[in-house]
Design a protein around this motif. Structure first.
Motif, PDB file in Angstrom:
ATOM      1  N   GLY A  26       0.848  -0.946   0.206  1.00 29.09           N
ATOM      2  CA  GLY A  26      -0.160   0.089   0.039  1.00 29.09           C
ATOM      3  C   GLY A  26       0.544   1.529   0.165  1.00 29.09           C
ATOM      4  O   GLY A  26       0.072   2.215   0.034  1.00 29.09           O
ATOM      5  N   TRP A  27       2.098   1.408   0.475  1.00 27.94           N
ATOM      6  CA  TRP A  27       2.751   2.531  -0.594  1.00 27.94           C
ATOM      7  C   TRP A  27       3.286   2.654  -1.469  1.00 27.94           C
ATOM      8  O   TRP A  27       3.928   1.994  -2.454  1.00 27.94           O
ATOM      9  CB  TRP A  27       3.577   2.459   1.049  1.00 27.94           C
ATOM     10  CG  TRP A  27       4.633   1.346   0.976  1.00 27.94           C
ATOM     11  CD1 TRP A  27       5.817   0.751   0.233  1.00 27.94           C
ATOM     12  CD2 TRP A  27       5.172   0.185   2.433  1.00 27.94           C
ATOM     13  NE1 TRP A  27       6.943  -0.181   0.946  1.00 27.94           N
ATOM     14  CE2 TRP A  27       6.193   0.174   1.771  1.00 27.94           C
ATOM     15  CE3 TRP A  27       3.970   0.034   2.793  1.00 27.94           C
ATOM     16  CZ2 TRP A  27       6.652  -1.500   2.399  1.00 27.94           C
ATOM     17  CZ3 TRP A  27       4.415  -1.691   4.244  1.00 27.94           C
ATOM     18  CH2 TRP A  27       5.709  -1.767   3.277  1.00 27.94           C
ATOM     19  N   ARG A  28       3.286   3.940  -1.472  1.00 23.51           N
ATOM     20  CA  ARG A  28       5.035   4.367  -2.788  1.00 23.51           C
ATOM     21  C   ARG A  28       5.429   3.876  -3.217  1.00 23.51           C
ATOM     22  O   ARG A  28       6.210   2.768  -2.131  1.00 23.51           O
ATOM     23  CB  ARG A  28       4.895   5.921  -2.889  1.00 23.51           C
ATOM     24  CG  ARG A  28       5.168   6.395  -3.720  1.00 23.51           C
ATOM     25  CD  ARG A  28       5.851   8.175  -4.046  1.00 23.51           C
ATOM     26  NE  ARG A  28       6.494   7.333  -2.682  1.00 23.51           N
ATOM     27  CZ  ARG A  28       8.127   7.841  -3.404  1.00 23.51           C
ATOM     28  NH1 ARG A  28       8.582   7.594  -4.855  1.00 23.51           N
ATOM     29  NH2 ARG A  28       9.664   8.313  -2.170  1.00 23.51           N
ATOM     30  N   HIS A  29       5.506   2.699  -4.493  1.00 21.99           N
ATOM     31  CA  HIS A  29       6.857   2.354  -5.308  1.00 21.99           C
ATOM     32  C   HIS A  29       6.825   2.656  -6.171  1.00 21.99           C
ATOM     33  O   HIS A  29       6.930   3.671  -6.750  1.00 21.99           O
ATOM     34  CB  HIS A  29       5.689   0.999  -5.820  1.00 21.99           C
ATOM     35  CG  HIS A  29       5.108   1.185  -6.812  1.00 21.99           C
ATOM     36  ND1 HIS A  29       3.947   1.641  -5.902  1.00 21.99           N
ATOM     37  CD2 HIS A  29       5.265   0.769  -8.200  1.00 21.99           C
ATOM     38  CE1 HIS A  29       2.542   1.707  -7.711  1.00 21.99           C
ATOM     39  NE2 HIS A  29       4.245   1.064  -8.276  1.00 21.99           N
ATOM     40  N   VAL A  30       8.284   2.572  -6.471  1.00 22.41           N
ATOM     41  CA  VAL A  30       9.365   2.649  -7.442  1.00 22.41           C
ATOM     42  C   VAL A  30       8.624   2.291  -8.779  1.00 22.41           C
ATOM     43  O   VAL A  30       8.566   1.418  -9.061  1.00 22.41           O
ATOM     44  CB  VAL A  30      10.701   2.615  -7.813  1.00 22.41           C
ATOM     45  CG1 VAL A  30      11.012   2.547  -8.775  1.00 22.41           C
ATOM     46  CG2 VAL A  30      10.729   2.536  -5.865  1.00 22.41           C
ATOM     47  N   GLU A  31       8.423   3.201 -10.374  1.00 27.01           N
ATOM     48  CA  GLU A  31       7.948   2.920 -11.560  1.00 27.01           C
ATOM     49  C   GLU A  31       8.879   2.445 -12.035  1.00 27.01           C
ATOM     50  O   GLU A  31       9.216   2.957 -12.891  1.00 27.01           O
ATOM     51  CB  GLU A  31       7.570   3.896 -11.836  1.00 27.01           C
ATOM     52  CG  GLU A  31       7.044   5.195 -11.068  1.00 27.01           C
ATOM     53  CD  GLU A  31       5.322   4.096 -11.201  1.00 27.01           C
ATOM     54  OE1 GLU A  31       4.671   4.189 -12.209  1.00 27.01           O
ATOM     55  OE2 GLU A  31       4.974   4.774  -9.820  1.00 27.01           O
ATOM     56  N   CYS A  32       9.302   0.689 -11.797  1.00 28.67           N
ATOM     57  CA  CYS A  32      10.128   0.336 -13.027  1.00 28.67           C
ATOM     58  C   CYS A  32      10.174  -1.436 -11.641  1.00 28.67           C
ATOM     59  O   CYS A  32       9.047  -1.245 -11.032  1.00 28.67           O
ATOM     60  CB  CYS A  32      11.696   0.382 -12.588  1.00 28.67           C
ATOM     61  SG  CYS A  32      12.781   0.039 -10.712  1.00 28.67           S
ATOM     62  N   ASN A  33      10.634  -2.378 -12.952  1.00 30.75           N
ATOM     63  CA  ASN A  33      10.099  -3.166 -12.873  1.00 30.75           C
ATOM     64  C   ASN A  33      11.164  -4.559 -13.042  1.00 30.75           C
ATOM     65  O   ASN A  33      12.005  -4.614 -13.401  1.00 30.75           O
ATOM     66  CB  ASN A  33       8.859  -4.123 -13.534  1.00 30.75           C
ATOM     67  CG  ASN A  33       8.677  -5.860 -13.527  1.00 30.75           C
ATOM     68  OD1 ASN A  33       9.150  -5.607 -12.617  1.00 30.75           O
ATOM     69  ND2 ASN A  33       7.842  -5.228 -13.586  1.00 30.75           N
ATOM     70  N   ASP A  34      11.973  -4.904 -11.770  1.00 29.88           N
ATOM     71  CA  ASP A  34      13.078  -5.747 -11.688  1.00 29.88           C
ATOM     72  C   ASP A  34      12.799  -7.399 -11.776  1.00 29.88           C
ATOM     73  O   ASP A  34      13.125  -7.726 -11.943  1.00 29.88           O
ATOM     74  CB  ASP A  34      13.884  -5.630 -10.660  1.00 29.88           C
ATOM     75  CG  ASP A  34      13.564  -5.448  -8.586  1.00 29.88           C
ATOM     76  OD1 ASP A  34      12.487  -6.576  -9.014  1.00 29.88           O
ATOM     77  OD2 ASP A  34      14.002  -5.704  -8.470  1.00 29.88           O
ATOM     78  N   GLY A  35      11.791  -7.974 -11.319  1.00 35.38           N
ATOM     79  CA  GLY A  35      11.074  -9.257 -12.064  1.00 35.38           C
ATOM     80  C   GLY A  35      11.735  -9.723 -10.858  1.00 35.38           C
ATOM     81  O   GLY A  35      10.881 -10.991 -10.417  1.00 35.38           O
ATOM     82  N   VAL A  36      11.811  -8.934  -9.661  1.00 29.74           N
ATOM     83  CA  VAL A  36      11.731  -9.345  -8.714  1.00 29.74           C
ATOM     84  C   VAL A  36      10.494  -8.967  -6.673  1.00 29.74           C
ATOM     85  O   VAL A  36      11.054  -8.458  -6.784  1.00 29.74           O
ATOM     86  CB  VAL A  36      13.167 -10.115  -7.770  1.00 29.74           C
ATOM     87  CG1 VAL A  36      13.494 -10.670  -6.691  1.00 29.74           C
ATOM     88  CG2 VAL A  36      13.776 -10.277  -8.853  1.00 29.74           C
ATOM     89  N   ALA A  37      10.112  -9.978  -7.141  1.00 30.90           N
ATOM     90  CA  ALA A  37       9.071  -9.850  -5.356  1.00 30.90           C
ATOM     91  C   ALA A  37       9.768  -9.625  -4.354  1.00 30.90           C
ATOM     92  O   ALA A  37       8.924  -8.834  -3.024  1.00 30.90           O
ATOM     93  CB  ALA A  37       7.917  -9.930  -5.506  1.00 30.90           C
TER      94      ALA A  37
END
Length: 128
Positions: A26-37
């Motif tokens: 629910g908090w702000r996330h970075v606008e990229c995707n490294d593929g790992v959660a």
């Protein structure tokens, strides 16, 4: 590692689009995707200019320093800070659920030496 938060996804495991989608904290996330959660295997991300992998994010890293609020009387030569009353130790670097302000080596927090968590680990270094 670059000049933008989006470039950070190439070098660090942090709370990004995939983390937000799979974990929904629910908090702000970075606008990229490294593929790992969650925690990634060592060497998943690009090496930094000093030849080190995974220096930001992934898991908080225990360091030898005893906790003290500021840096007064702390060694300036890179040695650890040790005191006679070392009830808490320092962890640095943030983890996969931190945003960029928390995923940096200067970010530090204190924990009891007996504290354990899924996002806390250590790195071995050898002094030469």
């Amino acid at each position: 590692f670059g000049n933008t938060q989006n470039e950070l996804c190439l070098y660090a495991n942090l709370y990004d689009e995939v983390g937000q989608k799979e974990n929904r904290y629910g908090w702000r996330h970075v606008e990229c995707n490294d593929g790992v959660a969650k925690t990634a295997p060592v060497g998943t991300y690009k090496v930094n200019p000093f030849g080190f992998y995974d220096m930001h994010g992934n898991v908080w890293e225990w360091v030898e320093d005893c906790w003290k609020k500021g840096y007064d009387d702390a060694p300036s030569n890179g040695d650890e800070y040790i005191s006679d009353s070392c009830d808490n130790r320092v962890a640095r670097g943030g983890s996969w659920y931190n945003i960029p302000t928390g995923v940096r080596s200067a970010n530090r927090y204190w924990y009891s030496p007996t504290y354990r968590a899924f996002n806390l680990g250590f790195r071995l270094f050898r002094k030469i």
